[in-house]
Write a protein that holds these residues in place. Structure first.
Motif, short mmCIF file in Angstrom:
data_model
loop_
_atom_site.label_atom_id
_atom_site.label_comp_id
_atom_site.label_asym_id
_atom_site.label_seq_id
_atom_site.Cartn_x
_atom_site.Cartn_y
_atom_site.Cartn_z
N ILE A 246 1.06 -1.34 0.14
CA ILE A 246 0.04 0.01 0.03
C ILE A 246 0.74 1.29 0.00
CG2 ILE A 246 -1.61 1.24 1.24
CD1 ILE A 246 -2.85 -1.39 2.30
N GLN A 247 0.63 2.06 -1.09
CA GLN A 247 1.47 3.32 -1.01
C GLN A 247 0.52 4.61 -0.59
OE1 GLN A 247 4.49 3.25 -1.75
NE2 GLN A 247 4.74 1.42 -2.78
N LYS A 248 0.94 5.66 -0.59
CA LYS A 248 0.05 6.86 0.01
C LYS A 248 -0.85 7.03 -1.29
CE LYS A 248 3.61 8.79 3.04
NZ LYS A 248 4.47 10.07 3.41
N ARG A 249 -2.20 7.11 -0.65
CA ARG A 249 -3.20 7.70 -1.74
C ARG A 249 -3.32 6.60 -2.71
NH1 ARG A 249 -0.38 11.84 -0.38
NH2 ARG A 249 1.21 11.74 -2.02
N GLN A 250 -3.08 5.51 -2.36
CA GLN A 250 -3.48 4.45 -3.43
C GLN A 250 -4.39 3.29 -2.62
OE1 GLN A 250 -0.25 1.70 -4.29
NE2 GLN A 250 -1.65 0.23 -4.75
N ALA A 251 -5.32 3.18 -3.12
CA ALA A 251 -6.14 2.01 -2.49
C ALA A 251 -6.73 1.01 -3.63
CB ALA A 251 -7.20 2.60 -1.85
N ASN A 252 -5.96 0.35 -4.29
CA ASN A 252 -6.13 -0.69 -5.35
C ASN A 252 -6.52 -1.86 -4.57
OD1 ASN A 252 -6.33 -2.53 -7.23
ND2 ASN A 252 -4.44 -1.74 -8.19
#
Length: 798
Positions: A246-252
């Protein structure tokens, strides 16, 4: 065939293994012979180490490859049917299995810990051994598992076909966790000492739950970027394309296995929103690594995110469960489902033991008071009071103290290995920087070769933090010495760290265990079997705390100008009981010095005094005995006690020595009990540990007999008319064996491989040499006779 003449191995091959196979056990997948349980504790004496015997069960029977269910202990037929039972029960306790069998080839003695009829032990014929389905049915009924739960518990762990399989304690942690989840438990705590494979254990738990489809979307939280990345590329690699970070501002939401830093959940509101893009029931399993920190506090941001996903099963992993009046893991996760402690890891040989060098400095013990009106090196008048250890390096700096500590660290490395990876824990960033400078000056020759020999690795210094990976990786030579404050307390997998220096006041058991954990990993490829702690601020007094569970093998307290190398033979920062800061690298305790008491807002951070002499104060050697009591004794005294346990008298020792087919077997047995002959020879003042035969050292230390050197023994044999009974070629061989004994000891001459090296190769091939004695048996007999003459030349054996 006379069964009583067969060896234990023959009994296994001819009787026990066929009985197991006949009962329906799959030899390839359900039966493990000589199953290793431990590696054997590493025993340290002086600069030397050895391993005690490892524990291994003759047979472990598995319901599935992940599920041990029974132990079989075998004996030869000279023993009774049940002679192996008590040994087997010990192994069963380690594996926590309910069924134990003992056999001598005539049948089985069966011990059933969950017997419903109250008959715990009964004899069985060889053909009556229960099969896998029967034992598993009994066990599943006892656990109260229904068919669906039983299927989940039986799910295989991951295997890539290599020899890497979970260790016994990892199997227990995995299985107990799966069993608890199968029964509906949703908050679980696993306590496993640093270096025992928490991440690998977590992977196997996740794998089994994921493959069985019991848990479909899983979140793994760690506290350092490098740990997340290493986890993905190492232990979690088999998840492949199902896994994402999980990266910042990523919600795959298209993945099944998610890894993330918990820093993301303790950041800004915007950073937290990424988690709120997932529905509350999106994850059905969350694993929290190092859960002793923020997640333990009821008002922490970690707890907030765990409560957001409250419907998920949550597993906390920690080496140091936190229990204080304000913070509790157990309050949230419940009692640990399984605990594998530092002490167990050291006893089993999976973790490195450690020695302790305690160095008390005079000003630390007595305190220091400035002269009236005295100013520090910056012209600040020093408040007139007594400054003690809790003040040093926080409110007041004695520069000579820092220089003395750096000298003692450097002296230790110069007498051991100057390239042993070393972590120096300091009170704050300013202290870490001054210590770096002092160590640079003490090691100017090596720093001139590479400026990264000493580095300060603290949260405020990008150059230092950039070298953290190089310090950790065994292949990287530099940095060698790292000075730090809090940054390297946790999450640093320093496999080759051989020296930990404590110049920091530590009174938190949690923090103390974390720091000790930086050195507990073993790396045999880099000769890392144990490590040393040098303690300047009495932190190791925590060993006396009943909550501490891993005693050191030695404590040494030098005095005056003594070498810090052992002879052969209050108050702490707020972080002590609550690592609540969001970023380990950005802790407010990493170096923010406090204003002086009574001077709120003062620009003076701490007084710096340049010209006050500091000296080392005390010395004693200490060991922990088998009962855990701290005792003071020399290596010679320790050896005398060890020998008294092995031999009832001098006559008993001489009888066993002379009867031994190979003397080296007795030497190895004594080494397993911690008797190191080279270190022993040094302590009793001899020139070289290689000069004296172990036989003479034992007799001298235990029974005060005058020792002979190996050369003296060899010369006495040469004076006798001993060789004339043999032919010319055999005589030359025996003379050469005697010379080898004088140079190298008894071990090498007992091995026939010695005939393949010079000078024996000049006498013929090994087969030709053996024929000169009349065959292999007669050659061995001649060597045995030579040993009898060697030791018969002592009045002890005459």
């Amino acid at each position: 065939m006379d069964k009583r003449q067969l060896s234990e191995r023959d009994i296994c091959t001819k009787f026990i293994t066929p009985a197991i196979e006949q009962a329906g056990w799959d030899i390839a997948t359900q039966v493990r012979e000589e199953f290793p349980l431990t590696k054997g504790r590493i025993i340290v004496r002086g600069k030397l180490h050895t391993r005690a015997r490892n524990k291994r069960a003759d047979y472990v029977l598995f319901h599935k490859p992940n599920m041990p269910i029974a132990v079989i202990e075998a004996k030869d037929n000279k023993h009774s049917l049940g002679d192996g039972m008590q040994q087997g029960l010990g192994y069963a306790d380690m594996l926590q299995v309910p069924f134990v069998f003992s056999s001598n080839g005539d049948g089985f003695l069966f011990h059933n810990k969950i017997a419903k009829d109250g008959v715990i032990e009964r004899e069985l014929a060889l053909h009556e051994l229960p099969g896998p389905d029967v034992l598993w049915q009994w066990w599943a009924e006892h656990l109260g598992l229904n068919p669906a739960q039983s299927e989940l518990v039986s799910q295989d762990y991951y295997s890539d076909g290599s020899n890497k399989t979970p260790r016994y304690y990892q199997l227990l942690a995995i299985n107990k966790t799966i069993e608890a989840i199968a029964r509906g438990q949703n908050r679980l705590l696993l306590v496993m000492a640093t270096g025992t494979g928490k991440t690998y254990t977590a992977f196997q738990i996740i794998w089994r739950l994921w493959k069985s489809k019991a848990k479909k979307r899983i979140l793994f939280l760690a506290d350092r970027n490098i740990l997340v990345d290493q986890t993905m590329t190492n232990d979690f690699k088999p998840f492949g394309s199902a896994m994402t970070k999980i990266q910042k501002r990523q919600a795959n939401k298209s993945y099944e296995i998610y890894l993330s830093l918990y820093q993301a959940v303790t950041g800004t509101e915007e950073e937290r929103n990424i988690y709120k893009q997932f529905s509350r029931d999106f994850f059905d399993l969350i694993v929290i690594d190092e859960c002793h920190r923020g997640s333990a506090a009821a008002d922490s941001a970690w707890r907030e995110i765990l409560e957001y996903f409250s419907s998920a099963t949550q597993i906390g992993l920690t080496a140091t469960p936190k229990e204080t009046k304000d913070v509790s893991n157990i309050d949230y996760f419940g009692e640990p489902i399984y605990t594998y402690s530092l002490r167990q890891g050291i006893d089993d040989g999976f973790l490195a033991p450690y020695k302790v060098v305690r160095i008390d400095l005079d000003k630390d013990l007595t305190g220091w008071r400035p002269d009236k009106g005295m100013v520090d090196k910056h012209g600040n008048e020093i408040e007139d009071r007594i400054y003690n250890q809790r003040d040093f390096d926080r409110n007041l700096v004695l520069e000579k103290r820092t220089e003395l500590v750096a000298k003692k660290i450097s002296d230790f490395l110069k007498q051991t290995n100057r390239f042993d990876k070393t972590i120096v824990f300091c009170d704050n960033i300013d202290h870490a920087e001054r210590m770096r400078r002092a160590l640079v000056n003490e090691n100017a020759d090596l720093v001139a070769q590479n400026s990264k020999y000493v580095m300060r690795i603290t949260g405020d210094n990008e150059e230092g933090k950039a070298e953290l990976d190089n310090f950790i990786f065994p292949e990287s030579k530099y940095p060698v010495i790292a000075t730090t404050s809090k940054l390297m307390t946790t999450g640093v997998d320093a496999q080759t760290c051989k020296l930990i220096v404590l110049d920091q006041r530590i009174q938190s058991m949690t923090e103390f265990k974390q720091i000790i954990g930086r050195g507990t990993r073993i790396n045999e490829d880099y000769d890392k079997y144990y490590f040393t702690i040098i303690d300047f601020k009495k932190a190791t007094e925590l060993f006396a705390d009943p909550d501490f569970d891993g005693d050191p093998v030695q404590i040494y307290e030098p005095k005056g100008d003594d070498s810090p190398v052992p002879p052969e033979d209050g108050e702490s920062p707020k972080t002590d009981d609550g690592f609540t800061y969001p970023h380990a690298e950005e802790s407010p305790w990493l170096g923010v010095a406090e204003p002086l008491p009574g001077e709120e807002g003062s620009s003076i951070r701490r007084y710096v005094v340049a010209n006050v002499e500091v000296k080392v104060a005390s010395e004693r050697v200490q060991y922990f005995d088998a009962a855990g009591r701290l005792i003071t004794e020399s290596l010679k005294d320790y050896t005398r006690k060890a020998l008294a346990k092995e031999f009832s008298s001098l006559d008993d020792f001489l009888r066993r020595w002379n009867d031994a087919e190979k003397k080296q077997a007795i030497i190895d047995e004594l080494a397993n009990e911690g008797v190191f002959f080279e270190a022993l020879a040094e302590e009793i003042g001899r020139q070289s540990g290689k000069e004296f035969d172990p036989f003479d050292l034992v007799c001298h230390v235990a029974w005060d007999q005058p020792p002979l050197t190996r050369k003296e023994r060899a010369e006495q044999v040469k004076k006798r008319d001993y060789f004339t009974r043999y032919g010319e070629q055999a005589q030359r061989v025996l003379q050469a064996l005697l010379d080898k004994y004088a140079d190298e000891g008894v071990g090498p001459i007992e091995e026939t491989q010695i005939l393949t090296i010079a000078p024996f190769t000049s006498f013929g091939t090994p087969m030709e040499i053996i024929r000169a004695f009349g065959g292999l048996d007669k050659y061995h007999h001649a060597v045995h006779e030579l040993e009898q003459v060697l030791y018969g030349s002592s009045p002890l054996c005459a």
